[in-house]
Design an enzyme around this catalytic site. Structure first.
Site, PDB file in Angstrom:
ATOM      1  CB  SER A   7      -0.944  -0.046   1.366  1.00  9.51           C
ATOM      2  OG  SER A   7      -1.658   1.155   1.264  1.00  9.51           O
ATOM      3  CG  MET A  34      -8.563   7.410   2.226  1.00  9.41           C
ATOM      4  SD  MET A  34      -7.469   7.297   3.848  1.00  9.41           S
ATOM      5  CE  MET A  34      -6.665   5.735   3.916  1.00  9.41           C
ATOM      6  CG  MET A  65     -11.385   3.437   1.716  1.00  9.54           C
ATOM      7  SD  MET A  65      -9.921   3.513   2.922  1.00  9.54           S
ATOM      8  CE  MET A  65      -8.540   3.505   1.705  1.00  9.54           C
ATOM      9  CG  ASP A 172      -6.397  -2.591   3.360  1.00  9.20           C
ATOM     10  OD1 ASP A 172      -5.491  -2.324   3.969  1.00  9.20           O
ATOM     11  OD2 ASP A 172      -6.945  -1.759   2.452  1.00  9.20           O
TER      12      ASP A 172
END
Length: 227
Positions: A7, A34, A65, A172
């Site tokens: 990530s 995000m 997200m 995750d």
């Protein structure tokens, strides 16, 4: 074989191209998007994904997200993502969205927050290429793994097996050398690792070590017998 997806949330954002090259032995590069609405953090968006897709040969696994996933997810395919994950909590029409992502040429994935059960979405599984079980509350990197998610991973693997699907099961959050074996034993086969990779002296070696541990645990896992 287990897949390891480093990530870039844990990478140096000032050196993203170099950080991507440092893990070119990984299966995918996980990109956390995000919006400071769906989760209380703001990271990156479509232009960065476009740049990353040109900077690395490792395929991009974009985890959105964000709110209004139905609107934005297809744009990440167009930006170069090979896999796009939307949160079911943020999708108004998850089946239609999964089909649109696939039609544009990417793998369609659906994510569930820790408190979201898998069972109500059993009928949606054939529409997906991957399912993501969050093992922390989404929004921040470096969180501790939630052991209480292991039964959910097992139940999800059972549903996948029951329907005879070739569906990847990703986890995750808090994945490291000390937790990856438990995830693999429970049924996960795709692992997102942030600080466990980019916090290591040698990120490429960290990827190899994580894969070896996951493969070892999978070989003896009940769910993988005959898999």
């Amino acid at each position: 074989m287990a897949q390891i997806n480093p990530s870039i949330l844990s990478a140096d954002f000032a050196r993203l191209a170099d950080e991507a090259k440092a893990v070119e032995g990984a299966d995918w590069l996980h990109v956390d998007v995000m919006d400071n609405h769906f989760v209380p953090n703001l990271t990156l968006g479509v232009p960065i994904v476009e740049s990353l897709s040109r900077a690395t040969d490792t395929p991009l696994d974009c985890h959105l997200m964000i709110e209004d996933a139905d609107r934005w997810a297809p744009q990440y395919v167009e930006a170069g993502a090979g896999s796009v994950t939307f949160h079911v909590e943020a999708a108004a029409a998850p089946v239609r969205l999964a089909r649109e992502i696939r039609a544009k040429g990417a793998r369609a994935s659906m994510a569930l927050r820790p408190a979201t059960p898998i069972e109500p979405y059993e009928d949606l599984l054939p529409e997906l290429d991957m399912l993501l079980i969050m093992t922390v509350e989404p929004g921040f990197g470096g969180q501790s793994f939630l052991d209480i998610m292991l039964p959910k991973i097992r139940r999800t693997r059972e549903l996948i097996s029951r329907h005879g699907l070739e569906l990847w099961l990703q986890v995750d959050g808090g994945v490291s050398e000390s937790t990856i074996e438990r995830c693999a034993d429970a049924g996960a086969d795709v692992f997102v690792a942030g600080s466990a990779v980019y916090g290591a002296k040698d990120p490429a070696e960290a990827v190899r070590a994580l894969r070896a541990k996951a493969d070892g645990a999978t070989a003896s896992a009940p769910w993988a017998c005959g898999h």
